[in-house]
Design an enzyme around this catalytic site. Structure first.
Site, mmCIF file in Angstrom:
data_model
loop_
_atom_site.group_PDB
_atom_site.id
_atom_site.type_symbol
_atom_site.label_atom_id
_atom_site.label_comp_id
_atom_site.label_asym_id
_atom_site.label_seq_id
_atom_site.Cartn_x
_atom_site.Cartn_y
_atom_site.Cartn_z
ATOM 1 N N TYR A 146 0.817 -1.205 0.000
ATOM 2 C CA TYR A 146 0.000 0.000 0.000
ATOM 3 C C TYR A 146 0.856 1.262 0.000
ATOM 4 O O TYR A 146 0.344 2.364 0.144
ATOM 5 C CB TYR A 146 -0.939 0.002 1.218
ATOM 6 C CG TYR A 146 -2.024 -1.039 1.128
ATOM 7 C CD1 TYR A 146 -1.711 -2.386 1.042
ATOM 8 C CD2 TYR A 146 -3.370 -0.687 1.131
ATOM 9 C CE1 TYR A 146 -2.685 -3.357 0.955
ATOM 10 C CE2 TYR A 146 -4.350 -1.648 1.041
ATOM 11 C CZ TYR A 146 -4.008 -2.977 0.955
ATOM 12 O OH TYR A 146 -4.978 -3.934 0.870
ATOM 13 N N LYS B 23 4.251 -14.720 4.569
ATOM 14 C CA LYS B 23 4.630 -15.529 3.412
ATOM 15 C C LYS B 23 6.153 -15.451 3.310
ATOM 16 O O LYS B 23 6.730 -15.169 2.242
ATOM 17 C CB LYS B 23 3.930 -14.981 2.149
ATOM 18 C CG LYS B 23 4.017 -15.878 0.941
ATOM 19 C CD LYS B 23 3.068 -17.063 0.995
ATOM 20 C CE LYS B 23 3.323 -17.994 -0.173
ATOM 21 N NZ LYS B 23 2.544 -19.239 -0.110
ATOM 22 N N ASP C 297 -1.409 -18.801 3.300
ATOM 23 C CA ASP C 297 -2.337 -19.707 2.592
ATOM 24 C C ASP C 297 -2.861 -20.780 3.538
ATOM 25 O O ASP C 297 -4.067 -21.073 3.576
ATOM 26 C CB ASP C 297 -1.690 -20.312 1.327
ATOM 27 C CG ASP C 297 -0.206 -20.604 1.467
ATOM 28 O OD1 ASP C 297 0.398 -20.200 2.476
ATOM 29 O OD2 ASP C 297 0.365 -21.250 0.567
ATOM 30 N N ASP D 152 -5.911 -6.972 5.089
ATOM 31 C CA ASP D 152 -7.084 -6.507 4.346
ATOM 32 C C ASP D 152 -7.903 -7.715 3.866
ATOM 33 O O ASP D 152 -9.120 -7.800 4.063
ATOM 34 C CB ASP D 152 -6.591 -5.679 3.146
ATOM 35 C CG ASP D 152 -7.684 -4.867 2.496
ATOM 36 O OD1 ASP D 152 -8.833 -4.943 2.954
ATOM 37 O OD2 ASP D 152 -7.384 -4.156 1.519
ATOM 38 N N ASP E 196 -11.726 -9.645 5.700
ATOM 39 C CA ASP E 196 -13.006 -9.894 5.025
ATOM 40 C C ASP E 196 -13.374 -11.375 5.127
ATOM 41 O O ASP E 196 -14.543 -11.734 5.322
ATOM 42 C CB ASP E 196 -12.951 -9.486 3.546
ATOM 43 C CG ASP E 196 -13.277 -8.000 3.343
ATOM 44 O OD1 ASP E 196 -12.962 -7.202 4.252
ATOM 45 O OD2 ASP E 196 -13.838 -7.642 2.290
#
Ligand code: NAI
Length: 354
Positions: free
Chosen positions: A143, A190, A223, A247, A251
């Site tokens: 970002y 990751k 993952d 982010d 959700d």
């Protein structure tokens, strides 16, 4: 701590600023923003807390009115009040101005995004007793907005991770876990692929973890964490993530407990905070009086905690719990037929009984 089936637990009783300020910037935002933010304003008003709302425009609606998505008056108001209740702001996909949300978080150094996510009695989902909190770093990562074309057909987006930002978000997450008496914290990453950037994030989290021996510290690759979230969400407690993973994962977590219409959020810095639901502008249902205002209303309860009105914040959480549990007044996203105003009125009535 599991949800007690009676009311949403005092999920985000965390105050970073620690002083009262009755003037609060109010940003309706775009899409369903005006509907859900006005719902939150009425519920806050019904607690008896007298807030002097400084109403300001931002995003698409400011663009249409003033020719800029971020008018000076908005920035001046935020610089003065240092606290806001905000509706979602529209950001076009692939084109147009850069995200105002990202800009505001950076401009006021609101580095910690907190999204408490828990099951509600009365809301039908395949998962019970979910009770986790997403702590997302808010100022860097992909970002950073550093994107360029290297050659025709080749572009680069730069992922920026610093030790300073990683350490302070880890400290925030562990302080939150300690304050809320949470048992474990999982750093999600990751680093098997992004060895330098995510590796640095993890290194900082591990260093901070040593100062919180009572909180069990774990790490999991993003993952695998997503799979575990939808098979065994109850095994998570506090989640610590970089900006992009946070982010996306927040959700996903909202989906576990009944959807985006239910999950509140806050962006905290050392000198201010902006409270906002996890969801976006929901253009598909905007202006129809069908949006679920609970995420915005619970964000309002977090605002009251921040302003040292925790008792009133609790009353709102309790009233929301009562309405959801009774199952009589539910919006469409929860399988009911109630409008935004009907569920808001039901929450106000329940509040009067608390
Ligand atoms: P969205 O969150 O607006 O909508 C996703 C789905 O959830 C839609 O089906 C929508 O109807 C539903 N939904 C969202 N909020 C709801 C509510 N309160 N009650 C009932 N259903 C609800 O995500 P989308 O469509 O990806 O983004 C739309 C716009 O919102 C974009 O311009 C995006 O940039 C912006 N956005 C802004 C955010 C912010 O200001 N913090 C956060 C996320 C997205």
């Amino acid at each position: 701590m599991k949800s007690n089936g009676k009311k949403p637990r005092r999920a985000a009783k965390i105050r970073v600023r620690g002083k009262q300020n009755p003037q609060v910037t109010l940003i309706h935002g775009d899409g369903v923003g005006p509907e859900v933010i006005e719902a939150a304003v009425s519920v806050i008003g019904a607690t008896g807390v007298d807030i002097d709302w400084d109403r300001q425009s931002a995003g698409g609606n400011a663009m249409r009115r003033y020719g800029t998505p971020m008018p000076n008056a908005l920035m001046e108001s935020l610089a003065r009040t240092r606290v806001a209740l905000k509706g979602p702001l529209e950001t076009q996909v692939g084109v147009g101005y850069r995200s105002i949300n990202v800009h505001l978080r950076k401009a006021f150094d609101l580095y910690a995004n907190l999204r408490p996510t828990f099951s509600f009695a009365g809301v039908q989902t395949p998962f019970r007793d979910v009770d986790l909190t997403v702590v997302r770093e808010n100022t860097e990562d992909l970002y950073s907005g550093i994107e360029h074309e290297v050659a025709p057909g080749v572009v680069e987006s730069v992922k920026v991770i610093t030790a300073r930002a990683s350490t302070r978000i880890a400290k925030f997450a562990f302080d939150y876990a300690r304050k809320m008496k949470r048992k474990s914290l999982t750093a999600i990453h990751k680093a098997n692929i992004m060895k330098l950037s995510d590796g640095l994030f993890l290194k900082c989290a591990r260093t901070v973890a040593k100062h919180y021996p009572e909180i069990k510290y774990n790490e999991q690759i993003v993952d695998a964490a997503c799979m575990r979230l939808v098979t065994d969400p109850q095994s998570f407690d506090v989640l610590l993530l970089e900006n992009l993973y946070g982010d996306i994962v927040s959700d996903l977590c909202a989906g576990l407990v009944g959807g985006l219409g239910l999950v509140p959020g806050a962006n905290y810095g050392d000198k201010g905070a902006i409270f906002e639901a996890v969801h976006g502008t929901a253009p598909d249902i905007a202006g129809k009086n069908v949006a679920n205002p609970i995420a915005a209303i619970l964000s309002g309860s977090m605002l009251l905690d921040y302003l040292d009105h925790e008792h009133e914040g609790d009353r709102i959480r309790s009233a929301v719990g009562t309405v959801l549990r009774s199952g009589k007044t539910l919006t469409r996203d929860l399988g009911g037929r109630a409008s935004t105003t009907e569920i808001t009125d039901a929450i106000v009535r329940a509040l009067a009984r608390t």
